[in-house]
Write an enzyme that holds these catalytic residues in place. Structure first.
Site, PDB file in Angstrom:
ATOM      1  N   GLY A  72       0.820  -1.202   0.000  1.00 25.81           N
ATOM      2  CA  GLY A  72       0.000   0.000   0.000  1.00 25.81           C
ATOM      3  C   GLY A  72       0.859   1.260   0.000  1.00 25.81           C
ATOM      4  O   GLY A  72       0.552   2.244  -0.675  1.00 25.81           O
ATOM      5  N   THR A  73       1.930   1.225   0.754  1.00 29.55           N
ATOM      6  CA  THR A  73       2.834   2.367   0.823  1.00 29.55           C
ATOM      7  C   THR A  73       3.396   2.710  -0.547  1.00 29.55           C
ATOM      8  O   THR A  73       3.424   3.869  -0.957  1.00 29.55           O
ATOM      9  CB  THR A  73       3.993   2.059   1.800  1.00 29.55           C
ATOM     10  OG1 THR A  73       3.444   1.847   3.099  1.00 29.55           O
ATOM     11  CG2 THR A  73       4.997   3.194   1.846  1.00 29.55           C
ATOM     12  N   ASN A 155      -7.037   4.986   9.232  1.00 28.29           N
ATOM     13  CA  ASN A 155      -6.533   3.800   9.924  1.00 28.29           C
ATOM     14  C   ASN A 155      -6.560   3.958  11.437  1.00 28.29           C
ATOM     15  O   ASN A 155      -6.746   2.994  12.165  1.00 28.29           O
ATOM     16  CB  ASN A 155      -5.105   3.481   9.464  1.00 28.29           C
ATOM     17  CG  ASN A 155      -4.206   4.685   9.454  1.00 28.29           C
ATOM     18  OD1 ASN A 155      -4.448   5.669   8.749  1.00 28.29           O
ATOM     19  ND2 ASN A 155      -3.158   4.640  10.264  1.00 28.29           N
ATOM     20  N   GLN A 183      -7.159   0.915   4.148  1.00 25.83           N
ATOM     21  CA  GLN A 183      -8.081   0.380   5.165  1.00 25.83           C
ATOM     22  C   GLN A 183      -9.460   0.116   4.561  1.00 25.83           C
ATOM     23  O   GLN A 183     -10.090  -0.898   4.828  1.00 25.83           O
ATOM     24  CB  GLN A 183      -8.246   1.351   6.342  1.00 25.83           C
ATOM     25  CG  GLN A 183      -7.059   1.474   7.259  1.00 25.83           C
ATOM     26  CD  GLN A 183      -6.766   0.210   8.045  1.00 25.83           C
ATOM     27  OE1 GLN A 183      -7.655  -0.585   8.344  1.00 25.83           O
ATOM     28  NE2 GLN A 183      -5.509   0.005   8.375  1.00 25.83           N
ATOM     29  N   HIS A 205      -2.390  -7.058   2.659  1.00 27.48           N
ATOM     30  CA  HIS A 205      -2.349  -7.654   4.007  1.00 27.48           C
ATOM     31  C   HIS A 205      -3.381  -7.066   4.955  1.00 27.48           C
ATOM     32  O   HIS A 205      -3.541  -7.560   6.080  1.00 27.48           O
ATOM     33  CB  HIS A 205      -0.934  -7.591   4.595  1.00 27.48           C
ATOM     34  CG  HIS A 205      -0.490  -6.255   5.094  1.00 27.48           C
ATOM     35  ND1 HIS A 205      -0.562  -5.905   6.414  1.00 27.48           N
ATOM     36  CD2 HIS A 205       0.054  -5.204   4.456  1.00 27.48           C
ATOM     37  CE1 HIS A 205      -0.065  -4.676   6.563  1.00 27.48           C
ATOM     38  NE2 HIS A 205       0.303  -4.239   5.385  1.00 27.48           N
ATOM     39  N   THR A 241      10.093  -7.313 -12.544  1.00 29.73           N
ATOM     40  CA  THR A 241       9.334  -8.544 -12.770  1.00 29.73           C
ATOM     41  C   THR A 241       8.275  -8.706 -11.690  1.00 29.73           C
ATOM     42  O   THR A 241       8.564  -8.582 -10.504  1.00 29.73           O
ATOM     43  CB  THR A 241      10.289  -9.756 -12.766  1.00 29.73           C
ATOM     44  OG1 THR A 241      11.262  -9.555 -13.788  1.00 29.73           O
ATOM     45  CG2 THR A 241       9.535 -11.056 -13.014  1.00 29.73           C
ATOM     46  N   CYS A 329       3.228   5.647  16.800  1.00 28.40           N
ATOM     47  CA  CYS A 329       3.974   5.989  17.995  1.00 28.40           C
ATOM     48  C   CYS A 329       4.479   4.737  18.702  1.00 28.40           C
ATOM     49  O   CYS A 329       3.711   3.843  19.047  1.00 28.40           O
ATOM     50  CB  CYS A 329       3.057   6.805  18.895  1.00 28.40           C
ATOM     51  SG  CYS A 329       3.565   6.982  20.587  1.00 28.40           S
TER      52      CYS A 329
HETATM   53  C1  LIG Z   1      -1.493  -0.066   6.326  1.00 31.13           C
HETATM   54  C2  LIG Z   1      -1.762   1.230   5.659  1.00 31.13           C
HETATM   55  C3  LIG Z   1      -0.888   1.736   4.682  1.00 31.13           C
HETATM   56  C4  LIG Z   1       0.392   1.042   4.320  1.00 31.13           C
HETATM   57  O1  LIG Z   1       0.155  -0.161   3.632  1.00 31.13           O
HETATM   58  P1  LIG Z   1       1.323  -1.269   3.558  1.00 31.13           P
HETATM   59  O2  LIG Z   1       0.773  -2.278   2.607  1.00 31.13           O
HETATM   60  O3  LIG Z   1       1.502  -1.787   4.933  1.00 31.13           O
HETATM   61  O4  LIG Z   1       2.514  -0.583   3.024  1.00 31.13           O
HETATM   62  C5  LIG Z   1      -1.209   2.928   4.059  1.00 31.13           C
HETATM   63  N1  LIG Z   1      -2.332   3.585   4.368  1.00 31.13           N
HETATM   64  C6  LIG Z   1      -3.206   3.142   5.291  1.00 31.13           C
HETATM   65  C7  LIG Z   1      -4.450   3.903   5.566  1.00 31.13           C
HETATM   66  C8  LIG Z   1      -2.945   1.948   5.968  1.00 31.13           C
HETATM   67  O5  LIG Z   1      -3.800   1.507   6.893  1.00 31.13           O
END
Ligand SMILES: *Cc1c(COP(=O)(O)O)cnc(C)c1O
Length: 385
Positions: A72-73, A155, A183, A205, A241, A329
């Site tokens: 997600g990041t 989140n 989320q 995840h 890839t 935190c």
């Molecule tokens: C968990 C989360 C992310 C990051 O996602 P990852 O797959 O862990 O990199 C970004 N934004 C929100 C709102 C999240 O809850």
């Protein structure tokens, strides 16, 4: 051994065994490189494209609008950085509108664009629930806006933003809109056409898929500078890839999530509301953070007056309950959450946050036992202060 109760599904979820089963053949059997010309490559490519169709269908997008990423990041980074540079090149615009309650994947990306690349950041205010008022966005949408990035659901405090209204405003002004739905995608029906969202980020995840894989829906015909350059994979938008087994896992997890969405939502809300009522009714000096109804169905978050939230988390863990403060935190770093500051909580409350997020295997019994032990642990923490 005492029962360990996991109540931190907003941090991550276990992989659904059906997802694992779908992934396994792609490690050893169908192992080809999807870019290869031969039969092995074609098999992998067919699986990849089928996964792309599944993900597109779940998000209301077209298959060629889906870019697979590593999380997600990365999806947030690609969307924001890629669109910021594209728009500045096209129009000279260099203002990025976002909110103070975004995930760090968004905020730190925009901050870096400000520090290193000369962009400007406009932080929209949020209300006491952490929600964006579309009227504020309307006023902020001036001519020099390169991009708007507003999270679908928070989140930390669970609040859901009015994304369709936000999307409508951005589309009317011709300004690209990115939404972090990492989320939200686990609990709400996503549709980038309905909501007029140009870029939508998800990560597997958070919805019972594997860690280390995500996707970004990118509206057709909008440019997007790739962050990662190299081969021409993912329509030239994300070189490297593809991680076929994980992409298969993401697609399967998303498909299962969408199929179960309504049933899970009802079950979650019943338990969540019992949890919220139990906590607020049994712990003096407690309040709900985030919106009371416009919130993720599995998400409960609280603030406790004059309480060290990290200390409470440790005592809860020792009692067998895995929860979160909701912010990034760390233990031993008593910095008030910036989200709680942004929603206007006073200092007496901002250090005492607790996030309890439910999953498909959470039972009402677990919630009742949580409600039972919490008040004494809160007293213990307050007594120690
Ligand atoms: C968990 C989360 C992310 C990051 O996602 P990852 O797959 O862990 O990199 C970004 N934004 C929100 C709102 C999240 O809850």
């Amino acid at each position: 051994m005492k029962e360990r109760i996991y109540l931190d599904y907003a941090a991550t979820t276990p992989v659904d065994p059906r997802v694992v089963e779908r992934m396994l053949p792609f490690f050893t059997g169908t192992f080809g490189n999807p870019s290869s010309v031969h039969w092995f490559g074609q098999q992998a490519e067919a699986a990849l494209e089928s996964a792309r169709e599944t993900v597109a269908g779940a998000l209301g997008a077209q298959p060629d609008e889906i870019v697979f990423t590593s999380c997600g990041t990365e999806s947030d980074n690609l969307a924001i950085r890629g669109m910021a540079f594209t728009q500045r090149e096209k129009t000279g615009a260099q203002r990025i509108i976002t909110t103070p309650v975004e995930h760090h994947a968004v905020l730190h990306t925009v901050e870096q664009l400000v520090e290193l690349n000369g962009f400007k950041m406009d932080l929209l205010p949020v209300d006491q629930y952490g929600m964006v008022d579309p009227e504020d966005l309307r006023h902020a949408l001036r001519d020099d806006v390169a991009l708007v990035s507003i999270m679908y659901a928070n989140n930390e405090i669970g609040t859901i933003n009015p994304m369709a209204e936000i999307g409508k405003l951005c589309r009317q002004r011709g300004v690209p809109l990115h939404s972090d739905a990492v989320q939200a995608a686990a609990h709400l029906p996503m549709n980038v056409v309905r909501d007029q969202i140009d870029l939508l980020a998800i990560g597997a995840h958070k919805f019972y898929g594997p860690k280390g894989v995500g996707a970004l829906a990118v509206r057709k015909n909008i440019g997007l500078h790739p962050s990662q350059t190299g081969g021409g994979q993912e329509n030239g938008r994300r070189a490297g890839t593809q991680n076929i087994p994980y992409i298969i896992g993401l697609a399967e997890a998303l498909k299962l999530t969408v199929n179960d969405l309504e049933a899970r939502r009802r079950q979650h809300i019943a338990k969540r509301d019992r949890l919220i009522a139990g906590v607020l009714g049994n712990v003096p000096g407690s309040r709900l953070t985030g919106h009371p109804t416009e919130r993720l169905p599995n998400h409960a978050s609280f603030a406790f007056e004059r309480l060290d939230g990290n200390h409470l988390l440790m005592l809860l863990d020792a009692a067998g309950f895995a929860c979160s403060s909701g912010s990034a935190c760390k233990v031993g770093d008593p910095k008030p959450s910036s989200v709680l500051n942004a929603i206007g909580l006073s200092q007496a409350w901002t250090l005492g946050s607790l996030r309890v997020t439910l999953g498909e295997s959470t039972t009402l019994d677990q919630i009742e036992s949580f409600i039972e032990v919490l008040p004494s642990l809160v007293n213990k923490v307050r007594g120690a202060a």
